[in-house]
Design a protein around this motif. Structure first.
Motif, PDB file in Angstrom:
ATOM      1  N   TRP A 151       0.836  -1.214   0.000  1.00 50.26           N
ATOM      2  CA  TRP A 151       0.000   0.000   0.000  1.00 50.26           C
ATOM      3  C   TRP A 151       0.861   1.250   0.000  1.00 50.26           C
ATOM      4  CZ3 TRP A 151      -0.089   3.809   3.780  1.00 50.26           C
ATOM      5  CH2 TRP A 151      -1.084   4.795   3.636  1.00 50.26           C
ATOM      6  N   TYR A 152       1.959   1.209   0.775  1.00 51.56           N
ATOM      7  CA  TYR A 152       2.833   2.378   0.855  1.00 51.56           C
ATOM      8  C   TYR A 152       3.490   2.665  -0.494  1.00 51.56           C
ATOM      9  CZ  TYR A 152       6.836   5.253   2.127  1.00 51.56           C
ATOM     10  OH  TYR A 152       7.770   6.252   2.193  1.00 51.56           O
ATOM     11  N   LEU A 153       3.992   1.576  -1.134  1.00 52.78           N
ATOM     12  CA  LEU A 153       4.623   1.770  -2.432  1.00 52.78           C
ATOM     13  C   LEU A 153       3.628   2.290  -3.462  1.00 52.78           C
ATOM     14  CD1 LEU A 153       6.941  -1.356  -2.769  1.00 52.78           C
ATOM     15  CD2 LEU A 153       7.602   0.997  -2.272  1.00 52.78           C
ATOM     16  N   ARG A 154       2.410   1.773  -3.452  1.00 54.31           N
ATOM     17  CA  ARG A 154       1.388   2.225  -4.387  1.00 54.31           C
ATOM     18  C   ARG A 154       1.051   3.690  -4.148  1.00 54.31           C
ATOM     19  NH1 ARG A 154      -4.644  -0.446  -5.297  1.00 54.31           N
ATOM     20  NH2 ARG A 154      -5.251   0.961  -7.001  1.00 54.31           N
ATOM     21  N   ARG A 155       0.949   4.060  -2.871  1.00 47.85           N
ATOM     22  CA  ARG A 155       0.643   5.461  -2.526  1.00 47.85           C
ATOM     23  C   ARG A 155       1.766   6.388  -2.981  1.00 47.85           C
ATOM     24  NH1 ARG A 155       1.656   8.623   2.088  1.00 47.85           N
ATOM     25  NH2 ARG A 155       0.104  10.278   2.432  1.00 47.85           N
ATOM     26  N   GLN A 156       3.016   5.953  -2.759  1.00 46.56           N
ATOM     27  CA  GLN A 156       4.142   6.770  -3.179  1.00 46.56           C
ATOM     28  C   GLN A 156       4.192   6.900  -4.699  1.00 46.56           C
ATOM     29  OE1 GLN A 156       4.747   8.189  -0.105  1.00 46.56           O
ATOM     30  NE2 GLN A 156       6.825   8.341  -0.932  1.00 46.56           N
ATOM     31  N   GLY A 157       3.888   5.802  -5.402  1.00 47.17           N
ATOM     32  CA  GLY A 157       3.861   5.847  -6.851  1.00 47.17           C
ATOM     33  C   GLY A 157       2.796   6.800  -7.369  1.00 47.17           C
ATOM     34  N   THR A 158       1.614   6.757  -6.730  1.00 47.95           N
ATOM     35  CA  THR A 158       0.535   7.669  -7.134  1.00 47.95           C
ATOM     36  C   THR A 158       0.927   9.117  -6.908  1.00 47.95           C
ATOM     37  OG1 THR A 158      -1.128   5.993  -6.611  1.00 47.95           O
ATOM     38  CG2 THR A 158      -1.873   8.279  -6.742  1.00 47.95           C
ATOM     39  N   GLN A 159       1.530   9.401  -5.754  1.00 45.26           N
ATOM     40  CA  GLN A 159       1.948  10.766  -5.463  1.00 45.26           C
ATOM     41  C   GLN A 159       3.032  11.239  -6.429  1.00 45.26           C
ATOM     42  OE1 GLN A 159       3.109  10.608  -1.344  1.00 45.26           O
ATOM     43  NE2 GLN A 159       1.032  11.032  -0.600  1.00 45.26           N
ATOM     44  N   LEU A 160       3.946  10.304  -6.802  1.00 45.59           N
ATOM     45  CA  LEU A 160       4.988  10.661  -7.755  1.00 45.59           C
ATOM     46  C   LEU A 160       4.397  10.977  -9.123  1.00 45.59           C
ATOM     47  CD1 LEU A 160       7.997  10.970  -8.354  1.00 45.59           C
ATOM     48  CD2 LEU A 160       8.082   8.518  -8.866  1.00 45.59           C
ATOM     49  N   ASP A 161       3.426  10.165  -9.551  1.00 41.49           N
ATOM     50  CA  ASP A 161       2.768  10.419 -10.833  1.00 41.49           C
ATOM     51  C   ASP A 161       2.047  11.766 -10.810  1.00 41.49           C
ATOM     52  OD1 ASP A 161       3.675   8.040 -11.833  1.00 41.49           O
ATOM     53  OD2 ASP A 161       1.814   6.943 -11.436  1.00 41.49           O
ATOM     54  N   GLU A 162       1.368  12.064  -9.698  1.00 36.92           N
ATOM     55  CA  GLU A 162       0.675  13.344  -9.591  1.00 36.92           C
ATOM     56  C   GLU A 162       1.656  14.511  -9.620  1.00 36.92           C
ATOM     57  OE1 GLU A 162      -1.510  12.953  -6.004  1.00 36.92           O
ATOM     58  OE2 GLU A 162      -3.142  11.773  -6.904  1.00 36.92           O
TER      59      GLU A 162
END
Length: 235
Positions: free
Chosen positions: A13-24
């Motif tokens: 979940w943390y990696l997915r959240r970080q990936g989403t924030q990076l994409d944003e």
């Protein structure tokens, strides 16, 4: 095992959240960069219109030239063609590649000289060993020369200017000189007799434009002493 599964789930979940924030964040950066590019393009267009079409219309409106004179009509036709190219440029896929090509800077400078002569200014020009330069550099130098000549025609109280352009290694040095009224660049309103601000035009259409291409410009003027505008690329 249960603890490991929970930890793995949290880590995923943390990696997915970080990936989403990076994409944003990347999306916001791309949007901001596109906005800056559009703003820079608008500024470039405004400067070009100031140096060409607005200068012509102002001169005609002030009655300083005959609007039906062949040279004035030629300049108007050339600037109408420029406006058409400006409108079409965004839809032209070859425009970006054409901008990267190297061109003869002497040709661009001579067009600026001829444009000023169409409005009644006599220009004595000399060119020596000028190199080919990237098109944006030639365009910026020619536009800066146009502004310098416009200031001579509008503010210097003389009908003649002198232009010298020489190659310096792979660079270019251009000087525009007049023996007119001169002005104090530090004075309010640019120091022009009518307060219309030649100094403002020098800052926006000469200093800023040269800085954007990695060049440098210097203005030497004083009341009653004429004006010298020196352009160098690279700085």
């Amino acid at each position: 095992m249960l603890s490991s599964a929970v930890m793995a789930r949290v880590f995923w979940w943390y990696l997915r959240r970080q990936g989403t924030q990076l994409d944003e964040a990347k999306g916001r950066a791309l949007t901001a960069e596109a906005a800056r590019a559009r703003q820079a393009e608008r500024i470039a267009h405004h400067r070009a219109l100031h140096d060409t079409v607005l200068a012509t219309l102002t001169t005609i409106a002030a009655g300083r030239v005959d609007a039906n004179a062949p040279l004035v009509r030629e300049r108007c036709a050339r600037e109408a063609a420029y406006l058409r190219r400006l409108i079409q440029r965004e839809d032209d896929p070859e425009a970006a590649r054409a901008e990267a090509a190297e061109v003869a800077v002497g040709t661009a400078l001579e067009e600026a000289v001829h444009s000023a002569e169409c409005l009644g200014l006599k220009v004595t020009a000399q060119y020596r060993e000028l190199p080919a330069v990237p098109r944006p550099v030639a365009t910026a130098l020619a536009a800066a020369v146009s502004e310098a000549l416009n200031n001579v025609r509008c503010h210097a109280e003389t009908g003649q200017a002198f232009l010298t352009a020489v190659g310096v290694g792979e660079g270019v040095s251009v000087t525009v000189v007049d023996r007119g009224a001169g002005f104090d660049p530090r004075a309010p309103g640019g120091g022009t007799p009518d307060g219309s601000g030649a100094g403002t035009g020098l800052r926006r259409s000469i200093h800023a434009r040269l800085a954007e291409i990695g060049g440098q410009s210097e203005i030497d003027s004083a009341p009653g002493e004429g004006t010298s505008v020196q352009l160098r690329w690279p700085a």
